[in-house]
Structure formats: structure tokens, C-alpha cells
Design a protein around this motif. Structure first.
Motif, PDB file in Angstrom:
ATOM      1  N   LYS A 184       0.827  -1.199   0.000  1.00  0.00           N
ATOM      2  CA  LYS A 184       0.000   0.000   0.000  1.00  0.00           C
ATOM      3  C   LYS A 184       0.868   1.258   0.000  1.00  0.00           C
ATOM      4  CE  LYS A 184      -4.539  -1.191   1.649  1.00  0.00           C
ATOM      5  NZ  LYS A 184      -5.635  -0.773   2.514  1.00  0.00           N
TER       6      LYS A 184
ATOM      7  N   TYR B  31       0.810   8.455   2.951  1.00  0.00           N
ATOM      8  CA  TYR B  31       0.919   8.173   1.522  1.00  0.00           C
ATOM      9  C   TYR B  31       0.913   9.456   0.700  1.00  0.00           C
ATOM     10  CZ  TYR B  31      -0.889   3.543   3.000  1.00  0.00           C
ATOM     11  OH  TYR B  31      -1.107   2.339   3.626  1.00  0.00           O
ATOM     12  N   ILE B  32       0.245  10.493   1.194  1.00  0.00           N
ATOM     13  CA  ILE B  32      -0.050  11.658   0.349  1.00  0.00           C
ATOM     14  C   ILE B  32       0.431  12.984   0.940  1.00  0.00           C
ATOM     15  CG2 ILE B  32      -2.009  10.657  -0.891  1.00  0.00           C
ATOM     16  CD1 ILE B  32      -3.877  11.747   1.189  1.00  0.00           C
TER      17      ILE B  32
ATOM     18  N   ILE C 182       1.610   2.985  -3.282  1.00  0.00           N
ATOM     19  CA  ILE C 182       0.587   3.713  -4.026  1.00  0.00           C
ATOM     20  C   ILE C 182       0.953   5.195  -4.054  1.00  0.00           C
ATOM     21  CG2 ILE C 182      -1.847   4.313  -4.157  1.00  0.00           C
ATOM     22  CD1 ILE C 182      -2.483   1.814  -2.629  1.00  0.00           C
TER      23      ILE C 182
ATOM     24  N   GLY D 182      -9.369   8.343  -7.520  1.00  0.00           N
ATOM     25  CA  GLY D 182     -10.320   9.009  -6.644  1.00  0.00           C
ATOM     26  C   GLY D 182     -11.296   9.867  -7.417  1.00  0.00           C
TER      27      GLY D 182
ATOM     28  N   SER E  47       0.520   9.281  -4.808  1.00  0.00           N
ATOM     29  CA  SER E  47      -0.579  10.241  -4.671  1.00  0.00           C
ATOM     30  C   SER E  47      -1.270  10.457  -6.008  1.00  0.00           C
ATOM     31  CB  SER E  47      -0.056  11.570  -4.119  1.00  0.00           C
ATOM     32  OG  SER E  47       0.943  12.110  -4.972  1.00  0.00           O
TER      33      SER E  47
ATOM     34  N   ILE F 257      -3.813   7.778  -6.425  1.00  0.00           N
ATOM     35  CA  ILE F 257      -4.961   8.028  -5.540  1.00  0.00           C
ATOM     36  C   ILE F 257      -5.863   9.114  -6.122  1.00  0.00           C
ATOM     37  CG2 ILE F 257      -5.615   8.971  -3.285  1.00  0.00           C
ATOM     38  CD1 ILE F 257      -3.172   7.517  -2.112  1.00  0.00           C
ATOM     39  N   TYR F 258      -5.275  10.210  -6.595  1.00  0.00           N
ATOM     40  CA  TYR F 258      -6.084  11.305  -7.117  1.00  0.00           C
ATOM     41  C   TYR F 258      -6.741  10.925  -8.444  1.00  0.00           C
ATOM     42  CZ  TYR F 258      -3.664  14.041  -3.569  1.00  0.00           C
ATOM     43  OH  TYR F 258      -3.174  14.500  -2.376  1.00  0.00           O
TER      44      TYR F 258
ATOM     45  N   ARG G 135     -14.853   5.031   0.325  1.00  0.00           N
ATOM     46  CA  ARG G 135     -14.284   4.030  -0.582  1.00  0.00           C
ATOM     47  C   ARG G 135     -15.273   2.899  -0.854  1.00  0.00           C
ATOM     48  NH1 ARG G 135     -11.918  -0.720   0.513  1.00  0.00           N
ATOM     49  NH2 ARG G 135     -10.449  -1.585  -1.010  1.00  0.00           N
TER      50      ARG G 135
ATOM     51  N   SER H  47     -10.646   7.389   3.267  1.00  0.00           N
ATOM     52  CA  SER H  47     -10.248   8.770   3.554  1.00  0.00           C
ATOM     53  C   SER H  47      -9.904   8.909   5.043  1.00  0.00           C
ATOM     54  CB  SER H  47     -11.365   9.745   3.183  1.00  0.00           C
ATOM     55  OG  SER H  47     -12.301   9.873   4.227  1.00  0.00           O
TER      56      SER H  47
ATOM     57  N   MET I  46      -8.993  13.893   0.725  1.00  0.00           N
ATOM     58  CA  MET I  46      -7.656  13.358   0.470  1.00  0.00           C
ATOM     59  C   MET I  46      -6.661  14.450   0.070  1.00  0.00           C
ATOM     60  SD  MET I  46      -7.888  10.114   1.071  1.00  0.00           S
ATOM     61  CE  MET I  46      -6.487   9.328   0.295  1.00  0.00           C
TER      62      MET I  46
ATOM     63  N   LEU J 126      -7.319   1.731  -3.433  1.00  0.00           N
ATOM     64  CA  LEU J 126      -7.309   3.027  -2.752  1.00  0.00           C
ATOM     65  C   LEU J 126      -7.539   2.855  -1.249  1.00  0.00           C
ATOM     66  CD1 LEU J 126      -9.351   5.442  -5.057  1.00  0.00           C
ATOM     67  CD2 LEU J 126      -6.891   5.053  -4.989  1.00  0.00           C
TER      68      LEU J 126
END
Length: 474
Positions: free
Chosen positions: A8, A221-222, A11, A20, A13, A16-17, A82, A202, A138, A199
Motif C-alpha cells: 500500500k 501516503y499523500i 501507491i 479518486g 498520490s 490516488i487522485y 471508498r 479517507s 484526500m 485506494l
């Protein structure tokens, strides 16, 4: 467990975006796909003179979306953003396939498709509510403006994708053409499902459920450094506490108290005007509009939706460039004025020059779409996200979304009925007048939010309420 954590951790950003916001593709694809499918469906089911059925088939998705957004918002507070996005993707896949395999049983086929598309609308409405919520929770604060633009770009990219698919399939036998157009909507839904499986949830939802350790991991992660993570966790906790207190003190009647009425009317009004201005009449019916203007078969006019889609994508990119360079009100008023004139001028020209080239109206529609794409399309949701005070934000945002979907549904439903009973130029002139009324509404009823903190915006509304209470004749 360590292996999974490391997996994980990889992953990015960007991943994810991207996924997402990928739900916007579903939203956009289903807005656009019926544009190409409808001419073939009409011919196959002999619906050329059934304007009300055509309106219901087209608008059924928006009718379902009215309820899908509200339902998804409540369920996501219980089960997480999610999981609800995953559920929306599954529902979208199932009912896209069911749309494509609609039985051919006479007029009953139309009612079957209307019901299936209503259920499809539940997923579309859910995606429209869940994607912005997930992205805002996020994204770092400094990137939220650009990422709201990314969501808009995904929506119009989904529309363009559907227009291209429609164009590529148009030479298939009529029945196969519309069935594949509708059924292939399951493909982006499958991509979304597979992407969202990777993903994380949040961090805001995780904190609300008391899982601070997992929320910290997701933020790692972000976000770049531990200090930023600690600061954001503290901020989320404080905001969640304030929201709980606000929800305990407010009810639906609070929205229309003198303190908040001005801002509620402003936000809900802009959301309603965005749809009642008639944009979706173009997006849903452009081949039929060109057919009525030129006499050419609608099924041979599927290049025009692609032109509209390209304009929309370019406009969304223009918006991302100018978003913070001009006042919200200025963009809305300029955009609304040009949109209104683009609808009204063809009627005026046709009245003065009865032999007007029939393609003139299509050119003006392109001008309308261009200005809509970087003004009212994205700015409506930026303004709705900024204008409501914390104490009423949840209820007021839900009310604005509901009015927006109701407008979308009504425009999709009544446009074919209107064009069946009056000249096309007159129908668009009516929408043009609504655009001008929208400009007047923004000028007189909407405060400027660019560059103002949420607290300053709330103070504007409170002060306006005090002035009205003291001087009711104003």
C-alpha cells in the motif's frame, strides 16, 4: 501484514487522485452516451413521434440521481467513501449491461429501459456526491482548487469518451449500435472498481470511526512530512467536533432563518440556474437538434457531439488556468450573458432573415458550450463548496445538489416535448431568457467568495440578514 502495508505504501498520490476522481468518468459517460444511442433507439423502437417517452428514457438517469446522491451521502458516513464508490461501480456495471440487453417487446421495452436507467441513476448520483467528497478529504488544502478542476475534467472527458464510442459504433446495424453504446458503459465502471480496490479510505472517515493510526498511515501516503500530518490530524479532529456541535443545533428550518437565508438562496439558486439554463438539452439531444435544423438523419450527425466534447474538455482546462485569476461573480455574469445571447440571437436572426442558414443555430450552440464549460459548469460547485457556513453546510449542500438534479431531469424530460410543439429557435430563446435571469440573480443575490475565508463569507451573509431585518423594504 507488513507485506500488505509495504504494498500500500507504494501507491502514489497521483494514483490516488486519478482513481479518486475517476468516478467523474462514469458520470460524464452516462450523460453523453444517450446522445448517440437515442437516434438508433428511436428508429429501432419506432419512437419518432413519442416525445414524452424519449424524454423519460433520456432523463430517467437524472431522476434516479436525485435520490442516489442523498442516499450515498448518508451511507458513506456509515460505511466509508471508498466502500460506497465500489458499490456505485458495481451498480453501474449491472444496470449498464441490463440497459444494453433491453428486451424488444414493443412499447413495454421503453418502460423497461426507463426503470433500468433510474437504477443506473442511483449510481450516477452517488458518484457525483462521493467523488468530490473523497477528493476534498484526500487533497491538501493548497491543491483543492486544482483537484476540483480535475473532477470537472474527468466528467467532460467521460462525455467526450461516450461521444467517440457512439461515433465509432454508428455504422453497426441499428439494434447493435445502441445496445453496445449503452452496454459499454460497464467498462469504465469495471476500471473504476479495480482501481478503487487499491485506494485507501479517507483519513477523515477513519478518524470519525476512531482509527487514528490508520488515518495517520493514509496521510503518510499523500503528505510530505510528519509535522504536516500531525497538523492535519489535529485540524480534522477540530473540524469534526465543530460539525457534530453544529448538527446538534440546526434543523432544516435553520436554513431559512434570517442569519443564513441570503447564503442559502445564493448557493441553491446558482445550482438550480446551472441546469435550468438548458446546457443538458444540448448534451443529450445535439444530433436531434442538428436533424431538426438541417433535415439530415440524426444518426449521421454524431460528429457534432464530439465537437461539443472537445470544447468542454478544453474549457475545463481553461478554467483550471483562470480559476483564481478572476472573481467568481464576474465569470458567472460574463459567461451567463454570452450563453443567453447565444440562445436568443438565432431566434432574432431567424425572425429578421427567415432564410437563415440552418447551421447558424449549431454555431451559436458551440459558443454557448464554450462559455458554459469554463464558467457555470465548474464554478457552480466551487461556489456551492465555499458559500455555506459550517453550521448548515451538510443540509444546504444536499439541497443545492437536489435542485441541480431536479433541473437536469426536467430539462432532459421536457426538451423533446417543447421542440415537438414549437420552433426550435423559440425553445432556445426561452432558455436564453433564463440565462439572462441567472446573470441578474448573480448580480443581485450572490456574494463574491474568491479570496475570502469561510468565516468572512459567513459574516457577509449574517450582515446581509441583519440589514434586511432592519430595513425590510430593501
Amino acid at each position: 501484514m507488513n507485506v500488505m502495508a509495504k504494498a500500500k505504501k507504494k501507491i502514489s498520490s497521483a494514483f490516488i487522485y486519478f482513481f479518486g476522481s475517476f468516478g467523474g468518468i462514469l458520470f460524464g459517460y452516462d450523460i453523453g452516451v444517450m446522445t448517440g444511442a437515442l437516434p438508433f433507439l428511436q428508429a429501432d423502437w419506432h419512437l419518432e413521434n413519442a416525445a414524452s417517452l424519449v424524454g423519460w428514457i433520456t432523463s430517467a438517469v437524472m431522476f434516479g440521481a436525485i435520490f442516489g446522491g442523498a442516499l450515498a451521502g448518508q451511507l458513506s458516513d456509515k460505511f466509508g467513501r471508498r466502500k460506497m464508490i465500489l458499490m456505485s461501480a458495481i451498480v453501474f456495471m449491472i444496470f449498464s449491461v441490463l440497459s444494453g440487453v433491453s428486451p424488444d417487446i414493443g412499447e413495454a421495452s421503453a418502460y423497461y429501459l426507463i426503470i433500468v436507467r433510474m437504477f443506473l441513476g442511483l449510481a450516477v448520483g452517488a458518484a457525483s456526491a462521493l467523488v468530490p467528497a473523497y477528493m476534498s478529504e484526500m487533497a491538501p488544502a493548497k491543491a483543492r482548487g486544482r483537484l476540483s478542476g480535475l473532477n470537472q475534467t474527468m466528467i467532460v472527458s467521460g462525455m467526450l469518451l461516450s461521444y467517440v464510442v457512439d461515433f465509432l459504433l454508428k455504422d453497426l446495424p441499428g439494434e447493435w449500435a445502441w445496445r453496445l453504446m449503452l452496454g459499454l458503459a460497464a467498462v469504465p465502471a469495471l476500471i473504476l472498481f479495480l482501481g478503487v480496490l487499491r485506494l485507501p479510505e479517507s483519513p477523515r472517515f477513519l478518524l470519525r470511526k476512531g482509527d487514528e493510526a490508520q488515518a495517520r498511515k493514509v496521510l503518510s501516503y499523500i503528505r510530505k512530512n510528519p509535522a504536516e500530518i500531525d497538523q492535519e490530524l489535529a485540524s480534522i479532529k477540530e473540524t469534526a467536533k465543530e460539525e457534530r456541535q453544529a448538527n446538534q443545533k440546526t434543523s432544516w428550518s435553520t436554513l431559512f432563518s434570517s442569519k443564513y437565508r441570503y447564503l442559502v438562496i445564493a448557493g441553491v439558486g446558482v445550482a438550480a440556474f446551472q441546469q435550468f439554463q438548458g446546457a443538458n438539452a444540448i448534451f443529450y439531444y445535439i444530433p436531434l437538434i442538428v436533424q431538426k435544423a438541417t433535415g439530415q438523419a440524426a444518426s449521421s450527425n454524431l460528429m457534432w457531439p464530439i465537437v461539443q466534447g472537445i470544447i468542454l474538455v478544453i474549457g475545463s482546462l481553461v478554467y483550471m488556468w483562470i480559476a483564481d485569476k478572476f472573481n467568481r461573480r464576474t465569470l458567472l455574469m460574463v459567461g451567463g450573458a454570452v450563453m443567453g445571447l447565444s440562445f436568443i440571437l438565432p431566434a432574432v436572426i431567424n425572425w429578421m432573415m427567415p432564410n437563415m442558414n440552418p447551421m447558424t443555430i449549431v454555431v451559436f450552440l458551440c459558443i454557448y458550450v464554450a462559455f458554459y464549460s469554463f464558467t457555470w459548469a465548474p464554478l457552480t460547485w466551487v461556489l456551492v463548496g465555499e458559500i455555506f457556513p459550517l453550521a448548515i453546510r451538510g443540509r444546504a449542500s444536499g439541497l443545492a445538489s437536489s435542485f441541480n438534479w431536479i433541473g437536469s431531469w426536467l430539462v432532459g424530460l421536457i426538451f423533446p416535448i417543447m421542440t415537438a410543439s414549437m420552433p426550435q429557435e423559440a425553445v432556445f430563446a426561452i432558455f436564453g431568457i433564463i440565462c439572462i435571469l441567472g446573470v441578474i440573480f448573480v448580480k443581485t443575490c450572490v456574494p463574491e467568495t474568491r479570496g475570502h475565508t469561510l468565516e468572512e463569507i459567513e459574516e457577509q451573509g449574517t450582515n446581509h440578514g441583519r440589514v434586511k431585518a432592519t430595513n425590510p423594504e430593501n
